[in-house]
Design a protein around this motif. Structure first.
Motif, mmCIF file in Angstrom:
data_model
loop_
_atom_site.group_PDB
_atom_site.id
_atom_site.type_symbol
_atom_site.label_atom_id
_atom_site.label_comp_id
_atom_site.label_asym_id
_atom_site.label_seq_id
_atom_site.Cartn_x
_atom_site.Cartn_y
_atom_site.Cartn_z
ATOM 1 N N MET A 1 -5.965 9.610 0.199
ATOM 2 C CA MET A 1 -4.665 8.927 0.229
ATOM 3 C C MET A 1 -4.407 8.301 1.592
ATOM 4 O O MET A 1 -3.869 7.187 1.695
ATOM 5 C CB MET A 1 -3.539 9.909 -0.113
ATOM 6 N N LEU A 2 -4.796 9.027 2.646
ATOM 7 C CA LEU A 2 -4.597 8.519 4.006
ATOM 8 C C LEU A 2 -5.392 7.235 4.229
ATOM 9 O O LEU A 2 -4.888 6.259 4.802
ATOM 10 C CB LEU A 2 -5.024 9.588 5.016
ATOM 11 N N ILE A 3 -6.628 7.219 3.754
ATOM 12 C CA ILE A 3 -7.475 6.026 3.898
ATOM 13 C C ILE A 3 -6.856 4.831 3.179
ATOM 14 O O ILE A 3 -6.697 3.746 3.748
ATOM 15 C CB ILE A 3 -8.888 6.299 3.351
ATOM 16 N N PHE A 4 -6.476 5.042 1.918
ATOM 17 C CA PHE A 4 -5.946 3.922 1.128
ATOM 18 C C PHE A 4 -4.567 3.482 1.615
ATOM 19 O O PHE A 4 -4.206 2.306 1.485
ATOM 20 C CB PHE A 4 -5.904 4.291 -0.353
ATOM 21 N N ASN A 5 -3.801 4.410 2.175
ATOM 22 C CA ASN A 5 -2.517 4.025 2.749
ATOM 23 C C ASN A 5 -2.688 3.059 3.909
ATOM 24 O O ASN A 5 -1.942 2.088 4.046
ATOM 25 C CB ASN A 5 -1.748 5.262 3.213
ATOM 26 N N PHE A 6 -3.703 3.311 4.739
ATOM 27 C CA PHE A 6 -3.931 2.425 5.880
ATOM 28 C C PHE A 6 -4.533 1.089 5.451
ATOM 29 O O PHE A 6 -4.348 0.092 6.134
ATOM 30 C CB PHE A 6 -4.801 3.119 6.930
ATOM 31 N N ILE A 7 -5.257 1.077 4.338
ATOM 32 C CA ILE A 7 -5.694 -0.214 3.786
ATOM 33 C C ILE A 7 -4.471 -1.037 3.385
ATOM 34 O O ILE A 7 -4.377 -2.237 3.675
ATOM 35 C CB ILE A 7 -6.622 0.004 2.584
ATOM 36 N N GLY A 8 -3.514 -0.372 2.726
ATOM 37 C CA GLY A 8 -2.284 -1.048 2.340
ATOM 38 C C GLY A 8 -1.475 -1.526 3.534
ATOM 39 O O GLY A 8 -0.929 -2.635 3.531
ATOM 40 N N PHE A 9 -1.409 -0.702 4.575
ATOM 41 C CA PHE A 9 -0.632 -1.084 5.752
ATOM 42 C C PHE A 9 -1.316 -2.189 6.561
ATOM 43 O O PHE A 9 -0.652 -2.946 7.270
ATOM 44 C CB PHE A 9 -0.358 0.128 6.637
ATOM 45 N N PHE B 1 2.533 2.407 -16.843
ATOM 46 C CA PHE B 1 1.442 2.591 -17.798
ATOM 47 C C PHE B 1 0.223 3.333 -17.227
ATOM 48 O O PHE B 1 -0.542 3.917 -17.999
ATOM 49 C CB PHE B 1 0.982 1.235 -18.340
ATOM 50 N N PHE B 2 0.041 3.319 -15.901
ATOM 51 C CA PHE B 2 -1.237 3.798 -15.364
ATOM 52 C C PHE B 2 -1.156 4.996 -14.420
ATOM 53 O O PHE B 2 -2.177 5.640 -14.180
ATOM 54 C CB PHE B 2 -1.957 2.649 -14.631
ATOM 55 N N ILE B 3 0.013 5.310 -13.869
ATOM 56 C CA ILE B 3 0.073 6.435 -12.927
ATOM 57 C C ILE B 3 -0.243 7.754 -13.629
ATOM 58 O O ILE B 3 -1.042 8.554 -13.139
ATOM 59 C CB ILE B 3 1.446 6.500 -12.218
ATOM 60 N N ARG B 4 0.372 7.984 -14.771
ATOM 61 C CA ARG B 4 0.156 9.268 -15.451
ATOM 62 C C ARG B 4 -1.288 9.457 -15.904
ATOM 63 O O ARG B 4 -1.885 10.516 -15.645
ATOM 64 C CB ARG B 4 1.122 9.407 -16.625
ATOM 65 N N PRO B 5 -1.929 8.478 -16.564
ATOM 66 C CA PRO B 5 -3.325 8.698 -16.989
ATOM 67 C C PRO B 5 -4.317 8.733 -15.823
ATOM 68 O O PRO B 5 -5.339 9.435 -15.904
ATOM 69 C CB PRO B 5 -3.621 7.511 -17.909
ATOM 70 N N TRP C 1 -3.462 10.875 -9.225
ATOM 71 C CA TRP C 1 -3.183 10.447 -7.843
ATOM 72 C C TRP C 1 -3.815 9.087 -7.541
ATOM 73 O O TRP C 1 -3.302 8.338 -6.693
ATOM 74 C CB TRP C 1 -3.692 11.492 -6.847
ATOM 75 N N ILE C 2 -4.892 8.745 -8.231
ATOM 76 C CA ILE C 2 -5.500 7.415 -8.060
ATOM 77 C C ILE C 2 -4.520 6.326 -8.505
ATOM 78 O O ILE C 2 -4.440 5.256 -7.888
ATOM 79 C CB ILE C 2 -6.821 7.319 -8.845
ATOM 80 N N GLY C 3 -3.744 6.596 -9.557
ATOM 81 C CA GLY C 3 -2.734 5.651 -10.009
ATOM 82 C C GLY C 3 -1.644 5.440 -8.970
ATOM 83 O O GLY C 3 -1.166 4.314 -8.774
ATOM 84 N N LEU C 4 -1.256 6.523 -8.285
ATOM 85 C CA LEU C 4 -0.269 6.399 -7.194
ATOM 86 C C LEU C 4 -0.785 5.465 -6.101
ATOM 87 O O LEU C 4 -0.072 4.566 -5.641
ATOM 88 C CB LEU C 4 0.021 7.773 -6.583
ATOM 89 N N VAL C 5 -2.022 5.709 -5.697
ATOM 90 C CA VAL C 5 -2.616 4.912 -4.628
ATOM 91 C C VAL C 5 -2.776 3.453 -5.054
ATOM 92 O O VAL C 5 -2.469 2.524 -4.285
ATOM 93 C CB VAL C 5 -3.977 5.512 -4.212
#
Length: 297
Positions: free
Chosen positions: A132-140, A179-183, A186-190
């Motif tokens: 999550m930390l890695i993908f958060n910094f990609i987003g930022f 549609f995609f967070i639940r299935p 945590w990958i859906g959150l990211v």
């Protein structure tokens, strides 16, 4: 004598209200779907997001703030060749973002281990927090580039167009989240946060590109390609090093080894891909390291 344009005011307020409404819808949908995930997932996500926001605020926000004041002054004074004022901030936004991503990939697991050591967090959630930390910094990193274009759009009085596209971006992300967070878990959150960051960045770039004021390119693609190649090499070696060192029990030894490798690799890439910058650095360092005996400091 200038008069208050009531029609323009209410049009802008309507556009802004639409964005605020879409933002609230996205937030409610995102939160509702996130709370359906296994217990602790959303809490880990929020904690990692808080760390990312604080770090990116220190590293990336000052760049766009300083840029905005200079660019606004240039627009107000009617200066031409505004594109040249955008190239360096965009380049350094990518550079700082990619360097931060590489740092997080290399040292993120140790950082999370130290921060969460006393909280009895399971190895599963430690692993999730690292990714999550890695993908958060990609987003930022995308957000840092978007902030440059956003401030340009505001300076060029294109805020209304920007809010319209942002409204669409929030609605698209809200639909994805529903549609995609639940299935996907945590990958859906990211993915939802990354899609939102990408759409926001794309909207900012699109608004600026559609103006007739900026006539030439605002990005030095040759330099960016060089940075991306260097980052890919560094990321590949970082993941390999993480795999090779995962059996080490001493966190201190692992950190020391990673720091040495990171320094040597960064120095090598600097020589290979940024020779001019290397020459500038060695020009100032050599007189200090190789001072003749007996010379004054």
């Amino acid at each position: 004598e200038s008069s208050f344009d009531t029609r323009s005011f209410f049009r802008l307020m309507f556009t802004t209200s639409g964005y605020v409404g879409a933002n609230q819808i996205y937030s409610m949908v995102f939160t509702a779907m996130a709370t359906l995930l296994p217990q602790g997932t959303y809490a880990i996500f929020n904690y990692v997001k808080m760390l990312s926001v604080k770090a990116s605020g220190i590293l990336l926000s000052p760049l766009s703030t300083v840029f905005f004041s200079h660019f606004s002054d240039s627009v107000a004074s009617g200066k031409k060749k505004l594109e040249s004022k955008m190239q360096s901030p965009i380049f350094y936004s990518f550079l700082l973002g990619l360097c931060t991503i590489c740092f997080v990939i290399l040292f993120g697991r140790e950082i999370i281990d130290v921060l969460w050591k006393s909280k009895a967090v399971s190895a599963y959630f430690l692993g999730i927090g690292y990714w999550m930390l890695i993908f958060n910094f990609i987003g930022f990193t995308m957000g840092a580039v978007a902030s440059i274009y956003r401030k340009v759009a505001v300076s060029l009085d294109k805020g209304k167009e920007l809010y319209r596209l942002w409204t669409i971006a929030q609605i698209i992300t809200a639909i994805f989240a529903y549609f995609f967070i639940r299935p996907l878990g945590w990958i859906g959150l990211v993915l939802a946060t990354l899609i939102c960051a990408f759409l926001f960045t794309f909207a900012c770039i699109l608004v600026v590109k559609n103006t007739k004021i900026l006539l030439t390119k605002t990005i030095d693609y040759k330099s960016l390609i060089s940075i991306f190649i260097s980052a890919i090499i560094f990321i590949g070696i970082s993941f390999t090093l993480n795999y090779l060192l995962k059996s080490f029990s001493s966190v201190f030894v692992v950190i020391v080894i990673k720091m040495i490798v990171a320094f040597l690799l960064g120095y090598l890439l600097l020589i290979i891909r940024h020779k001019e910058l290397y020459k500038k650095i060695t020009f100032f360092v050599k007189p200090v390291l190789f001072r003749p005996k007996g010379s004054a400091i």
